[in-house]
Design a protein around this motif. Sequence first.
Motif, PDB file in Angstrom:
ATOM      1  N   SER A   1      25.830 -17.841 -32.767  1.00 56.13           N
ATOM      2  CA  SER A   1      24.540 -18.143 -32.137  1.00 56.13           C
ATOM      3  C   SER A   1      24.714 -19.254 -31.114  1.00 56.13           C
ATOM      4  CB  SER A   1      23.532 -18.571 -33.205  1.00 56.13           C
ATOM      5  OG  SER A   1      22.400 -19.183 -32.614  1.00 56.13           O
ATOM      6  N   ARG A   2      24.523 -18.948 -29.861  1.00 56.59           N
ATOM      7  CA  ARG A   2      24.647 -19.957 -28.813  1.00 56.59           C
ATOM      8  C   ARG A   2      23.578 -21.046 -28.940  1.00 56.59           C
ATOM      9  NH1 ARG A   2      27.933 -18.805 -24.461  1.00 56.59           N
ATOM     10  NH2 ARG A   2      26.533 -19.967 -23.074  1.00 56.59           N
ATOM     11  N   PRO A   3      22.308 -20.692 -29.245  1.00 61.08           N
ATOM     12  CA  PRO A   3      21.314 -21.768 -29.400  1.00 61.08           C
ATOM     13  C   PRO A   3      21.653 -22.734 -30.531  1.00 61.08           C
ATOM     14  CG  PRO A   3      20.215 -19.673 -29.049  1.00 61.08           C
ATOM     15  CD  PRO A   3      21.663 -19.364 -29.249  1.00 61.08           C
ATOM     16  N   LEU A   4      22.148 -22.216 -31.669  1.00 62.83           N
ATOM     17  CA  LEU A   4      22.492 -23.118 -32.770  1.00 62.83           C
ATOM     18  C   LEU A   4      23.713 -23.964 -32.426  1.00 62.83           C
ATOM     19  CD1 LEU A   4      21.847 -21.011 -36.007  1.00 62.83           C
ATOM     20  CD2 LEU A   4      20.445 -22.837 -35.018  1.00 62.83           C
ATOM     21  N   PHE A   5      24.653 -23.419 -31.669  1.00 60.76           N
ATOM     22  CA  PHE A   5      25.787 -24.226 -31.213  1.00 60.76           C
ATOM     23  C   PHE A   5      25.287 -25.403 -30.379  1.00 60.76           C
ATOM     24  CE2 PHE A   5      30.289 -22.571 -31.532  1.00 60.76           C
ATOM     25  CZ  PHE A   5      30.068 -21.832 -32.684  1.00 60.76           C
ATOM     26  N   GLN A   6      24.361 -25.127 -29.481  1.00 56.99           N
ATOM     27  CA  GLN A   6      23.842 -26.188 -28.621  1.00 56.99           C
ATOM     28  C   GLN A   6      23.092 -27.241 -29.434  1.00 56.99           C
ATOM     29  OE1 GLN A   6      21.703 -23.559 -25.903  1.00 56.99           O
ATOM     30  NE2 GLN A   6      23.149 -24.052 -24.258  1.00 56.99           N
ATOM     31  N   LYS A   7      22.265 -26.779 -30.362  1.00 55.77           N
ATOM     32  CA  LYS A   7      21.509 -27.722 -31.190  1.00 55.77           C
ATOM     33  C   LYS A   7      22.421 -28.595 -32.043  1.00 55.77           C
ATOM     34  CE  LYS A   7      17.340 -24.845 -31.604  1.00 55.77           C
ATOM     35  NZ  LYS A   7      16.508 -24.049 -32.545  1.00 55.77           N
ATOM     36  N   ALA A   8      23.577 -28.037 -32.436  1.00 57.19           N
ATOM     37  CA  ALA A   8      24.510 -28.793 -33.286  1.00 57.19           C
ATOM     38  C   ALA A   8      25.489 -29.629 -32.469  1.00 57.19           C
ATOM     39  CB  ALA A   8      25.278 -27.828 -34.186  1.00 57.19           C
ATOM     40  N   GLY A   9      25.316 -29.662 -31.140  1.00 53.60           N
ATOM     41  CA  GLY A   9      26.205 -30.444 -30.289  1.00 53.60           C
ATOM     42  C   GLY A   9      27.527 -29.778 -30.013  1.00 53.60           C
ATOM     43  N   LEU A  10      27.604 -28.455 -30.212  1.00 50.24           N
ATOM     44  CA  LEU A  10      28.825 -27.699 -29.946  1.00 50.24           C
ATOM     45  C   LEU A  10      28.702 -26.992 -28.608  1.00 50.24           C
ATOM     46  CD1 LEU A  10      29.030 -26.114 -33.505  1.00 50.24           C
ATOM     47  CD2 LEU A  10      30.564 -27.898 -32.636  1.00 50.24           C
ATOM     48  N   ASP A  11      29.833 -26.743 -27.953  1.00 49.20           N
ATOM     49  CA  ASP A  11      29.844 -26.078 -26.653  1.00 49.20           C
ATOM     50  C   ASP A  11      29.891 -24.562 -26.871  1.00 49.20           C
ATOM     51  OD1 ASP A  11      30.252 -25.051 -24.137  1.00 49.20           O
ATOM     52  OD2 ASP A  11      31.834 -26.463 -23.584  1.00 49.20           O
ATOM     53  N   PRO A  12      28.821 -23.838 -26.556  1.00 47.67           N
ATOM     54  CA  PRO A  12      28.817 -22.389 -26.795  1.00 47.67           C
ATOM     55  C   PRO A  12      29.793 -21.627 -25.907  1.00 47.67           C
ATOM     56  CG  PRO A  12      26.850 -23.046 -25.599  1.00 47.67           C
ATOM     57  CD  PRO A  12      27.540 -24.313 -26.011  1.00 47.67           C
ATOM     58  N   ASP A  13      30.286 -22.278 -24.849  1.00 50.85           N
ATOM     59  CA  ASP A  13      31.281 -21.631 -23.989  1.00 50.85           C
ATOM     60  C   ASP A  13      32.711 -21.888 -24.466  1.00 50.85           C
ATOM     61  OD1 ASP A  13      29.376 -20.529 -22.257  1.00 50.85           O
ATOM     62  OD2 ASP A  13      29.245 -22.400 -21.114  1.00 50.85           O
ATOM     63  N   LYS A  14      32.837 -22.682 -25.550  1.00 53.53           N
ATOM     64  CA  LYS A  14      34.150 -22.947 -26.134  1.00 53.53           C
ATOM     65  C   LYS A  14      34.077 -22.727 -27.646  1.00 53.53           C
ATOM     66  CE  LYS A  14      35.546 -26.292 -22.570  1.00 53.53           C
ATOM     67  NZ  LYS A  14      35.954 -27.704 -22.311  1.00 53.53           N
ATOM     68  N   PRO A  15      33.976 -21.454 -28.060  1.00 54.89           N
ATOM     69  CA  PRO A  15      33.822 -21.159 -29.489  1.00 54.89           C
ATOM     70  C   PRO A  15      35.097 -21.479 -30.267  1.00 54.89           C
ATOM     71  CG  PRO A  15      34.186 -19.147 -28.245  1.00 54.89           C
ATOM     72  CD  PRO A  15      34.005 -20.246 -27.231  1.00 54.89           C
TER      73      PRO A  15
END
Length: 458
Positions: free
Chosen positions: A164-178
């Motif tokens: 989930s890209r939105p959850l990655f963003q909310k958790a401070g993770l980069d969704p473009d670098k899974p």
Amino acid sequence: MSSTWSRTVSRRTLCLLAAGGLALGVAACGDGDSGAQAGGKVKITVTGQPPTSQPFERSVFDADVKEFEAAHPNIDIDPHEGFMDPKTFSAKLAGGQLEDVYYVYFTDPAQIIARHQAADITEAAKSVPHINDIKPELLDNFRDANGKLYGLPTMNYTMGLLYSRPLFQKAGLDPDKPPQTWDEVREAAKKISALGNGVVGYADYSKNNQGGWHLTGWLYSMGGDIARKDGDKWVADFDNEKGRKALQYLHDMRWTDNSMGAKQLLEAQDVQRMMGAGQLGMYMAAPDNVPVLVKQFNGKYEDYGIAGMPGGQGTLLGGEGYMINPKASPEKVKAGLEWIQWKYLNPDRFEKHIQQYVEGKQPVGLPAEPTPDVWTGAVREQQLTLKAKYANVPAKNFQSYVDTTSKIKGSIEPPNAQQIYAALDSVMQAVLTDQNANIDQQLKSAASKVDSVLAQVK
């Protein structure tokens, strides 16, 4: 995912064997049906027509039948709805009811070939256009030990990490670098689950044979295996350090990190529902899960990404293809191969097929849709260029998967896979529901069961 086949070899099949080949078998045992109709036409029955509950797919298939018949006036296609029902396959073959061209999962050809339930197309397939542009490992799945060919692959997928890209963003993770490793998956899962409100960092399957299927994916990603050849027999190959490592990851994420949620005994629909509702960070999946999330669980294409399989040492490879009835005459074999190639393996129709998806408001830009990922070399580049040209979903979200799958080894599911997965379900269930589960004992017990299953492989 595979199935258990009942051993039924018809008189005609035995006659084909005795004759030593398809053409000789027809001459020696002929049943009088060459498939020819008045006017020299050949009529073939084919499976794969989508049900009416899938109107877009059905309309494309039916339109393709009409276009094919117009381009091949000597061939009539009689389409049959549905795909593969292993429970009735052998009976249909013995009773003369099996279609001339029939659909199979990647786990089925080995057993079908061993039981002489498909036509040898080795010579006939040499004239199939672009056959040398198909990935060799996919063609090999339809070969016997002597290299003879009995079918053609028409779709391929490998497992990856859907997130989930939105959850990655909310958790401070980069969704473009899974995540690229299981350690990174574990760390990301902890951060996502820390968001609270019922959000789960990582989920996995553990029932209805799906747990064993995913455990196989874990093992392959670590360079391990489920089964291996030992001389002339198959044996279990997961009661080892790699098997323990995979289960320890699952145990630690479930019990130490609390990043997998308290609810377990999940299967695909449970996990897809969680992801569609925005309550799940990651799970192991193939790209075909993305349209399911959108169409069935109210997801949005832009919200999902797919990474290559963590670990990078291997991935579970699956797919589908078509084989030809062993009773088919040479005329029907030829016509059947023309249909398979024209409909499913035709670079000349890439652009038209993609345009059909665009016009039908279907996704273009996902790794496996709408043209199959079975190609190598220039044909694959042609395919990727056209998909990029017409993309209507954010293809960049899936680039990590595309880049990774071209580099890592894909392995087919083990023989008698469904029975093996059933044995391995209990291992996944134990680790995910019992904090004190004895991993060594679970592996030993499952290996014994799997050895018994593999003893049935001929």
